[in-house]
Structure formats: structure tokens, C-alpha cells
Design an enzyme around this catalytic site. Structure first.
Site, PDB file in Angstrom:
ATOM      1  N   HIS A   1      14.308  19.185 -23.881  1.00  0.00           N
ATOM      2  CA  HIS A   1      15.558  19.893 -23.610  1.00  0.00           C
ATOM      3  C   HIS A   1      15.463  20.756 -22.360  1.00  0.00           C
ATOM      4  CE1 HIS A   1      16.635  18.492 -27.629  1.00  0.00           C
ATOM      5  NE2 HIS A   1      17.812  18.391 -27.045  1.00  0.00           N
TER       6      HIS A   1
ATOM      7  N   ARG B   1      26.509  20.220 -26.260  1.00  0.00           N
ATOM      8  CA  ARG B   1      25.380  20.650 -27.099  1.00  0.00           C
ATOM      9  C   ARG B   1      25.631  22.100 -27.521  1.00  0.00           C
ATOM     10  NH1 ARG B   1      22.337  17.161 -23.267  1.00  0.00           N
ATOM     11  NH2 ARG B   1      20.968  15.802 -24.465  1.00  0.00           N
TER      12      ARG B   1
ATOM     13  N   ARG C   1      29.142  18.592 -30.525  1.00  0.00           N
ATOM     14  CA  ARG C   1      28.113  18.298 -31.526  1.00  0.00           C
ATOM     15  C   ARG C   1      27.830  19.552 -32.324  1.00  0.00           C
ATOM     16  NH1 ARG C   1      22.347  16.362 -29.462  1.00  0.00           N
ATOM     17  NH2 ARG C   1      22.090  18.550 -28.891  1.00  0.00           N
TER      18      ARG C   1
ATOM     19  N   GLU D   1      20.263   8.320 -33.719  1.00  0.00           N
ATOM     20  CA  GLU D   1      19.066   8.691 -32.957  1.00  0.00           C
ATOM     21  C   GLU D   1      17.803   8.596 -33.803  1.00  0.00           C
ATOM     22  OE1 GLU D   1      19.743  12.573 -31.260  1.00  0.00           O
ATOM     23  OE2 GLU D   1      20.702  13.331 -33.051  1.00  0.00           O
TER      24      GLU D   1
ATOM     25  N   ASN E   1      17.344   9.756 -26.347  1.00  0.00           N
ATOM     26  CA  ASN E   1      16.145  10.600 -26.204  1.00  0.00           C
ATOM     27  C   ASN E   1      15.373  10.640 -27.519  1.00  0.00           C
ATOM     28  OD1 ASN E   1      17.377  11.159 -23.790  1.00  0.00           O
ATOM     29  ND2 ASN E   1      18.240  13.095 -24.475  1.00  0.00           N
ATOM     30  N   ASP E   2      16.114  10.899 -28.584  1.00  0.00           N
ATOM     31  CA  ASP E   2      15.446  10.951 -29.884  1.00  0.00           C
ATOM     32  C   ASP E   2      15.178   9.553 -30.436  1.00  0.00           C
ATOM     33  OD1 ASP E   2      14.885  13.639 -30.516  1.00  0.00           O
ATOM     34  OD2 ASP E   2      17.028  14.017 -30.709  1.00  0.00           O
TER      35      ASP E   2
ATOM     36  N   ARG F   1       8.740  13.864 -27.443  1.00  0.00           N
ATOM     37  CA  ARG F   1       9.399  13.871 -26.132  1.00  0.00           C
ATOM     38  C   ARG F   1       9.064  15.099 -25.293  1.00  0.00           C
ATOM     39  NH1 ARG F   1      15.702  14.743 -28.086  1.00  0.00           N
ATOM     40  NH2 ARG F   1      16.084  15.615 -26.032  1.00  0.00           N
TER      41      ARG F   1
ATOM     42  N   CYS G   1      24.723   8.880 -25.191  1.00  0.00           N
ATOM     43  CA  CYS G   1      24.771  10.206 -24.570  1.00  0.00           C
ATOM     44  C   CYS G   1      23.378  10.738 -24.273  1.00  0.00           C
ATOM     45  CB  CYS G   1      25.550  11.187 -25.442  1.00  0.00           C
ATOM     46  SG  CYS G   1      24.792  11.483 -27.029  1.00  0.00           S
TER      47      CYS G   1
END
Ligand code: PEP
Ligand code: MG
Length: 573
Positions: A193, A300, A336, A434, A457-458, A468, A505
Site C-alpha cells: 500500500h 480506498r 470500498r 481477490e 494485488n491480493d 506483497r 482495480c
């Protein structure tokens, strides 16, 4: 002396500036022994920090926001009492005097002792007060060591490159009002992040430089190449001149791309592709518009509330969501629900997990903290009256969790009905895909939800079992792993078949190398950091869907990494 370090490029651009070394309060507390003649001075330094923190509390009370919850005063009073308690205000002084140690160390040791004592309490309320002790001690510590937030560099930010061992997303978001030239850290991965926020700030960033924080000295001249992941320390004149040229060329290219702002993102064969932006705050919307995104694909929301001592109340959240909805003037705004936990902690609901990425994170944490979740949902639902808000649930893994979440949303709607508060009853609810389990059982999510969004990403982190945020395994983080490609193609294909809107996303959506691949899998909506929208749009404008179909299928059938890369090169040629 000139030398070069290599790390992981996470936010492109070329920066040239002077180093400013920063430390993270909770991570780096030095321990050193002072000569006897400096002890009084050290105690005076501790007392001064104590005094400054007291003043900070008084001013917070004086400037209490009008809409702040009634608990705000009580909360500040409690923190002031903790600060004035001799266990925190006097014990470290005694330790400095008896052990001749530095003030930061004395405070750290005493805080740890107190926290351990609170941990022993059986009463959960009293046990929980250890959080307050930590928060007060941290405030005091920041005063002692000079937190980045309190210690701006002396030269102009624009010429300053921040060098840190580690920066949390919360640290980075604090730098938003400044315009630093670049960020570099010793640790971190490309989709952490911290990296995502750096991209959002449109600031070059390289992570995973291992020991840059030790090797670079304050004020060293640095060149950072955010595209190649290279840091050049104290470059010679010819290298500096070359990078100045490259920097101007890069800026010129970005300016040219911005001319595409109002063009529709349409492929050569006429398919419209929706390019949306990821944001962290309503204030990011100006940049979204400047770059020509046609909606917010991922807000986010948890970033609104990092770096705070108190949880946001319903009113404050409502204002933030309403501002985002109104700012986008009818275009979609996908908000989200809190994705807290793992590398994003919020004061008051921190959780210590053995394995944070697999622990109580995102929707799991929200379901475990019903008050937190209900407050957010009420604020979100209320804001639906002011624009085109859609609600997105992160990290869903199975049907019972999904059902429980949908029931919770219904119950929250009911609570608004009872209070006679209006909201858009048929607000769309979507889910993030995810976790591999969700990707493999996509049908059930597609049937129960209004839209879906793939968090690559996840999804990559969990599919390949790679943290990550850990630079040690960053080389194994591979969006082109056949397992990842199959999951992506499967999720997009089934969603399209069932007629459920699907978007990506995660960071893959903003990487030019993957634009055509994702379009070839059938994706028609992508959400990325704003600054990347013009480049992706340009790629879309030069893509013919019929032409890329065959090669995309070949990539999907290939299992040799080299062959996959070779085919991808041809796809992008
Ligand atoms: C993702 O996982 O791809 C995503 C978009 O969510 P985040 O990066 O915030 O975890
Ligand atoms: Mg995610």
C-alpha cells in the site's frame, strides 16, 4: 563518493534532489549511553517534550471540531491524565538519571513495562487501555525524535528525496500536502500500500533498496529513476546532465498524453473501454478529472482515517462520501468498505495477528467490529442521495461471509428506515475478487452481487503465497504466472457470460504491459491511479480487439514463462 543501488521500481518518473533521512517512530528508537555531564540536559529535553505534548493536547481541546463526538473531550482528558501520570512523566526521568540512557530509550522501556502490566488485567476494558498508553507515549516520542510530520526538511520539498528504512501507508499519506521529489525505502514490495499511495501522489518511488537508509547521508545529491528502480548517489556531472535531459523528455511526454483527456477510450474496432481511477480521499478528484477518468473504480475509504487518534463518526464519514459523490457529478463512485488490518492499521482497532495478511482483515474485521461497520454503512447509504455511489466489499472468501454481509447491509438500511433517513434503496453492492477461493467460485458471487472488481494485488499475493510487502520474495510476485492468468480469464469470462459488470482495480490495471492482455480476456473496465489513465487510454486507442484475440489465447495456453513473455511482447508490439 558516487555509487548506485538497485531496488523495485514502483512509481515512475525521474527525480533529482537532495536526501532527507526520516525515521519511523515505532521502529527506530536508538539506545545510547550519555556522559555524566549531559544527563541534566537530557532530562531537560524530556521535560520539554512533555511540555510540548501537554500544549498539543490543550490546543486539540481548544480546537475541538464542532461536529466531534461528545466522547472527544473525555478521550482527550484521559490521554492528558495518562501523560501526567508519574508512571509516564516521571519514571523515564529517573531512568535517564540512573542509567544514563537517552530519553527516547527510557520512554520506550517504560512504555513497554506499562503495556505489559495492562496486558495482565482481566477486565477487558482496563486491558484495552494499553492502547491509550501506547498512543500517548507515541505522541511524546514523536516530540522527542522529531517525526517527519513535525520536522519539514530545510530546503524546498520539491528538491527533497525522502529516504527511509520503511514507510507505512499512513506515513506516506501524511506527506500528501508536501510535494517531495521522490520516496525511497529499504523494504517493501511493488504492490504494497505504500507503493500504491506513492503512485497516487504521482511521485517517483523505489522500494526494496535494502540498506539505502544506512548508505545515503543527509543532503547527498540523488538521482532516482522510478522506471528502472535505480538510485544514483552523488552522480558525476555527465550522469547528472543526462538524467536532466531524460527528466525533461519524460515530463514532455506526460504533458502530451494529457491532451487525450476528453477523448473517449475506444478501441480501433469501436468498443468503449471504461477507464476509472483509484482514490484515497475526495480531494483526489481534481486529479481524476484532470486525467480524464470517467468514474471512481475504487475509493480506498480506510485511508481517510489513518493517522488519527479517534475513529471517524458517522457524520464525518458521510461528509467525505457525499463530497466524493457530488464531486464526480453523476459518474460512478465505487466506495470500498474499510479494508483495514495487515499493513493498514487504524488506532483503536489495531489487531496483532500472527500472519496479518491472512488474519482479521477487510470484511472479516468489519464483521468482527459491528459498530465500526454499521457506522460506515449508514454514512455510505446516506451519501447515496448525492450521486452515483456503489458499495464494494473487500476480501470476500465464501458464501456464508457474503450472506452475512448482505444481511448486515439490509439491517443497516432498516436502521435508517426506522430513523426516517432517506437513501437509495437499490444502491448497487459489489464484491472484490481477490482470494483464489472467490475466483474459483465466481458464479455464486456473480449471482448475488450487482458488480465485481478483481483486486489483482491480493489475488496474486494469495495465489502465489507471496507477501506483497516483502521485498525478499518480490522477485516471485508474477502477474504472468499461468495460475494467475487462468484465474483472471476465468473470472472475467464467467462474469461476462452472466452479464455482471466486472472490472480490475489492482495495479495490473494501470500497467501498460497488461492492458491488451486484459482486454483480450474480455475486460471492458479498468481502474487505476489517476496519472496512468492517459497512457492506458493511448494503448486502448491503438488496440484492435479482433487482432489481439488469437495471441491472448496462446498466452493462456502457454506454460513456459519465457514463452509467455515472448508472446506478450508480440501482443504489445
Ligand atoms: C487489490 O488487492 O488488488 C486491491 C485493489 O486492493 P488493495 O490493493 O487495497 O488491497
Ligand atoms: Mg486488496
Amino acid at each position: 563518493m558516487s555509487f548506485t543501488l538497485h531496488g523495485i521500481a514502483v512509481s515512475s518518473g525521474i527525480a533529482i534532489g537532495h536526501a532527507h533521512l526520516v525515521s519511523h517512530t515505532s521502529l527506530e528508537v536508538a539506545h545510547y549511553i550519555l556522559p555524566r555531564q549531559f544527563i541534566d540536559e537530557e532530562i531537560a529535553r524530556f521535560d520539554a517534550a512533555l511540555q510540548a505534548t501537554r500544549k498539543e493536547f490543550s490546543s486539540l481541546r481548544g480546537n475541538r471540531p464542532a461536529h466531534a463526538a461528545a466522547e472527544f473531550d473525555a478521550f482527550l482528558e484521559l490521554h492528558q491524565m495518562i501523560l501526567d501520570d508519574p508512571l509516564l512523566s516521571a519514571a523515564p526521568r529517573e531512568m535517564i538519571a540512573s542509567e544514563h540512557c537517552n530519553a527516547e530509550w527510557a520512554l520506550k522501556v517504560q512504555t513497554e513495562t506499562l503495556v505489559a502490566q495492562f496486558e495482565e488485567f482481566e477486565d477487558p476494558y482496563l486491558r484495552e487501555r494499553q492502547t491509550d498508553v501506547k498512543q500517548v507515549a507515541e505522541r511524546l516520542l514523536k516530540r522527542l525524535i522529531g517525526h517527519p510530520g513535525h520536522q519539514p526538511p530545510t530546503r524546498h520539498d520539491i528538491e527533497t528525496i525522502l529516504v527511509a528504512h520503511d514507510l507505512s501507508p499512513a506515513d506516506l499519506i501524511q506527506f500528501k500536502p508536501h510535494q517531495y521529489a521522490a520516496f525511497i525505502t529499504d523494504v517493501g514490495g511493488a504492490t504494497s500500500h505504500t507503493a500504491i499511495v506513492a503512485r497516487g501522489l504521482n511521485t517517483p518511488c523505489v522500494v526494496g533498496l535494502h540498506n539505502a537508509r544506512e548508505l545515503v547521508l543527509e543532503d547527498d545529491l540523488l538521482i532516482l529513476d522510478g522506471e528502472q528502480g535505480v538510485l544514483i548517489v552523488n552522480p558525476d556531472k555527465s550522469i547528472l546532465a543526462e538524467y536532466k535531459l531524460r527528466q525533461s523528455a519524460w515530463e514532455l511526454e506526460r504533458k502530451k498524453l494529457k491532451r487525450l483527456r476528453t477523448a473517449r477510450a475506444s478501441t480501433l474496432d469501436g468498443s468503449i473501454i471504461e477507464l476509472h481511477a483509484n482514490i484515497e480521499k475526495p480531494g483526489d478528484i481534481a486529479e481524476v478529472k484532470e486525467n480524464g477518468a470517467t468514474g471512481i473504480g475504487l475509493f480506498r475509504s480506510e485511508f481517510l482515517f489513518l493517522n488519527r487518534d479517534e475513529l471517524p463518526d458517522e457524520e464525518e464519514q458521510f461528509e467525505a462520501y457525499r463530497a466524493a459523490a457530488a464531486g464526480m457529478e453523476g459518474q460512478p463512485v465505487v466506495i470500498r468498505t474499510f479494508d483495514l488490518g495487515a499493513d493498514k492499521q487504524i488506532k483503536g482497532v489495531e489487531r496483532v495477528a500472527n500472519n496479518p495478511a491472512l488474519g482479521l482483515r477487510a470484511i472479516r474485521l468489519c464483521l468482527a467490529e459491528p459498530v465500526l461497520f454499521r457506522t460506515q454503512l449508514r454514512a455510505l447509504l446516506r451519501a447515496t442521495n448525492y450521486g452515483n455511489i456503489k458499495i464494494l466489499i473487500p476480501m470476500l472468501s465464501g458464501v456464508s461471509e457474503l450472506n452475512q454481509t448482505l444481511l448486515f447491509i439490509e439491517a443497516t438500511k432498516y436502521s435508517l428506515d426506522i430513523d426516517g433517513i432517506p437513501y437509495k434503496r437499490d444502491v448497487e453492492i459489489g464484491g472484490m475478487i481477490e482470494i483464489p477461493a472467490a475466483a474459483l467460485s465466481i458464479e455464486v458471487f456473480a449471482k448475488k452481487l450487482d458488480f465485481l472488481s478483481i483486486g489483482t494485488n491480493d489475488l496474486i499475493q494469495y495465489t502465489l503465497a507471496i507477501d506483497r510487502t516483502d521485498e525478499e520474495v518480490a522477485h516471485l510476485y508474477d502477474p504472468l504466472h499461468p495460475a494467475v492468468l487462468h484465474l483472471l480469464s476465468h473470472v472475467i469470462g464467467i462474469s461476462n457470460k452472466l452479464g455482471v459488470p466486472i472490472s480490475v482495480c489492482g495495479e495490473m490495471a494501470g500497467e501498460l504491459a497488461y492492458t491488451r492482455l486484459l482486454l483480450g480476456f474480455g475486460l471492458r473496465q479498468l481502474s487505476m491511479f489517476s496519472a496512468q489513465v492517459p497512457s492506458v487510454k493511448q494503448r486502448v486507442l491503438t488496440t484492435s480487439l479482433p487482432e489481439i484475440a488469437a495471441i491472448t489465447q496462446k498466452i493462456l495456453r502457454a506454460d513456459d514463462p519465457l514463452k509467455i513473455r515472448d508472446l506478450l511482447g508480440r501482443l504489445n508490439a
